[in-house]
Design a protein around this motif. Structure first.
Motif, PDB file in Angstrom:
ATOM      1  N   THR A  16      12.686  63.215 -50.792  1.00 25.07           N
ATOM      2  CA  THR A  16      11.460  63.751 -50.195  1.00 25.07           C
ATOM      3  C   THR A  16      11.659  65.239 -49.930  1.00 25.07           C
ATOM      4  OG1 THR A  16      12.235  63.192 -47.970  1.00 25.07           O
ATOM      5  CG2 THR A  16      10.894  61.558 -49.112  1.00 25.07           C
ATOM      6  N   PHE A  18       9.483  68.929 -48.179  1.00 19.91           N
ATOM      7  CA  PHE A  18       8.339  69.496 -47.485  1.00 19.91           C
ATOM      8  C   PHE A  18       8.331  70.998 -47.730  1.00 19.91           C
ATOM      9  CE2 PHE A  18      11.900  69.415 -44.618  1.00 19.91           C
ATOM     10  CZ  PHE A  18      11.858  70.637 -43.962  1.00 19.91           C
ATOM     11  N   LYS A  39       3.974  69.304 -44.187  1.00 15.22           N
ATOM     12  CA  LYS A  39       4.782  68.145 -44.564  1.00 15.22           C
ATOM     13  C   LYS A  39       4.443  67.631 -45.961  1.00 15.22           C
ATOM     14  CE  LYS A  39       5.455  66.631 -39.792  1.00 15.22           C
ATOM     15  NZ  LYS A  39       5.313  65.532 -38.805  1.00 15.22           N
ATOM     16  N   ASP A  40       3.248  67.934 -46.441  1.00 21.76           N
ATOM     17  CA  ASP A  40       2.856  67.496 -47.785  1.00 21.76           C
ATOM     18  C   ASP A  40       3.369  68.469 -48.838  1.00 21.76           C
ATOM     19  OD1 ASP A  40       1.521  65.413 -46.625  1.00 21.76           O
ATOM     20  OD2 ASP A  40      -0.460  66.356 -46.726  1.00 21.76           O
ATOM     21  N   HIS A  58      -3.044  70.255 -50.983  1.00 23.79           N
ATOM     22  CA  HIS A  58      -1.788  69.579 -50.628  1.00 23.79           C
ATOM     23  C   HIS A  58      -2.016  68.074 -50.591  1.00 23.79           C
ATOM     24  CE1 HIS A  58      -3.207  68.973 -46.404  1.00 23.79           C
ATOM     25  NE2 HIS A  58      -3.849  70.101 -46.639  1.00 23.79           N
ATOM     26  N   ALA A  59      -0.941  67.344 -50.809  1.00 23.00           N
ATOM     27  CA  ALA A  59      -0.977  65.882 -50.788  1.00 23.00           C
ATOM     28  C   ALA A  59       0.422  65.369 -50.504  1.00 23.00           C
ATOM     29  CB  ALA A  59      -1.496  65.325 -52.110  1.00 23.00           C
ATOM     30  N   GLU A  60       0.485  64.116 -50.072  1.00 24.96           N
ATOM     31  CA  GLU A  60       1.801  63.525 -49.772  1.00 24.96           C
ATOM     32  C   GLU A  60       2.666  63.439 -51.014  1.00 24.96           C
ATOM     33  OE1 GLU A  60       3.608  59.457 -47.703  1.00 24.96           O
ATOM     34  OE2 GLU A  60       1.443  59.860 -47.681  1.00 24.96           O
ATOM     35  N   ASN A  61       2.009  63.148 -52.158  1.00 19.30           N
ATOM     36  CA  ASN A  61       2.709  63.065 -53.430  1.00 19.30           C
ATOM     37  C   ASN A  61       2.076  64.052 -54.409  1.00 19.30           C
ATOM     38  OD1 ASN A  61       3.730  62.264 -55.993  1.00 19.30           O
ATOM     39  ND2 ASN A  61       4.142  60.209 -55.206  1.00 19.30           N
ATOM     40  N   SER A  64      -0.604  62.672 -56.749  1.00 24.51           N
ATOM     41  CA  SER A  64      -1.720  61.931 -56.159  1.00 24.51           C
ATOM     42  C   SER A  64      -3.039  62.340 -56.809  1.00 24.51           C
ATOM     43  CB  SER A  64      -1.806  62.197 -54.657  1.00 24.51           C
ATOM     44  OG  SER A  64      -0.636  61.764 -54.003  1.00 24.51           O
TER      45      SER A  64
END
Length: 315
Positions: A16, A18, A39-40, A58-61, A64
């Motif tokens: 992961t 950030f 954090k994304d 921005h996105a978590e993945n 996405s």
């Protein structure tokens, strides 16, 4: 005036990561730096050409399909309560613009991978470009919070004109040649900054579109003069628009007007024939004109019909 640097940090497992966005204020003494921790994964960041705001995707993945678009401002309004009061007894406040990073808003669940600010600022296009993208175009007014959603399938580029009034979305093939499997979609569409389609053109082979550069020819004093006399210019432009619309209307109705003139000519010819026939008819009747009201006697007759009668005895 501002500079943004994205720093990607991985965790110890490297699975992961950030981002930190380091924001530099280049025109302030000492070039102060502010840190924005995200954090994304950040896929795109664009500054507003005329202003202190920026937008980022921005996105978590990173892969996405649904992403978020956040807007930040490097300046913020602060209200200071003054010791004096108004005539109505309300507390007086003073608003000042200070250099402080603040988050304006976040739009979630968007399908976009590119951001394109208008050169005039305020309007931004959230675009989904590429071979596998949907071609969705979202015209977003950051001040009024209004959005207009359009689509240009297979679009691979968005280009604003220098004034910020018109924008072109393009499907173009590589200029190096070779087979381009989406050649049937080649061409461009012109849109207004409000998202209204103005024009569309397709080409079998289409490589590039470029706007003619436009320099700022007016000084600040001249711009202030234009703003001061804006109503005067509005009247002139309105008169020109009406003249142009009138010319366009006359061109569009040219066929109808020709048919109307032809109809009127036919009616005039028939009336002339009718007048000649009437003279011959009166001569055959020994001077009697059946259309002359003086040859008729008008009588007015009143007919009264009693439908029902009823007698009542009043004591």
């Amino acid at each position: 005036e501002y500079l943004a640097v994205k720093v990607t940090r991985h965790s110890k497992t490297k699975k992961t990561f950030f981002n930190n966005i380091e924001l530099f204020r280049l025109n302030e003494p000492g070039v102060p730096v502010e840190m924005l921790e995200v954090k994304d994964a950040v896929m795109a960041l664009q500054w507003e050409p005329r202003g202190s705001r920026f937008a980022m995707i921005h996105a978590e993945n990173p892969s996405s399909t649904k992403v978020s678009v956040s807007f930040y401002d490097m300046k913020k309004w602060h209200e200071t309560i003054l010791p004096t009061r108004t005539k109505k007894g309300n507390q007086k406040t003073e608003r000042t613009l200070v250099s402080e990073l603040n988050k304006v808003e976040t739009l979630e669940g968007k399908q976009c991978n590119c951001l394109f600010w208008s050169p005039a600022g305020r309007t931004i296009i959230l675009a989904s470009l590429g071979d596998s993208a949907s071609g969705t175009l979202e015209f977003y007014d950051v001040d009024d919070k209004t959005i207009v959603v359009k689509e240009h399938y297979r679009a691979n580029n968005v280009m604003w004109d220098p004034s910020g009034r018109t924008v072109a979305t393009v499907v173009s093939q590589p200029i190096g040649g070779g087979h381009f499997k989406f050649a049937m979609d080649n061409g461009y569409i012109l849109w207004s900054f409000q998202g209204k389609q103005l024009y569309q053109q397709s080409y079998e082979t289409f490589y590039q579109l470029e706007w003619r550069p436009r320099e700022t020819l007016l000084t600040k004093e001249e711009k202030a003069k234009v703003r001061k006399n804006l109503k005067k210019y509005e009247k002139e432009f309105d008169a020109q628009d009406k003249k142009r619309q009138r010319a366009l209307y006359l061109e569009e109705t040219k066929g109808k007007r020709a048919e109307r003139a032809k109809y009127r000519e036919t009616m005039a010819r028939l009336r002339e024939i009718r007048q000649r026939q009437k003279r011959d008819h009166v001569a055959l009747e020994g001077g009697y004109d059946s259309d002359d009201e003086a040859n008729y006697i008008e009588r007015e007759i009143t007919v009264v019909t009693v439908i029902n009668t009823k007698e009542e005895l009043v004591i």
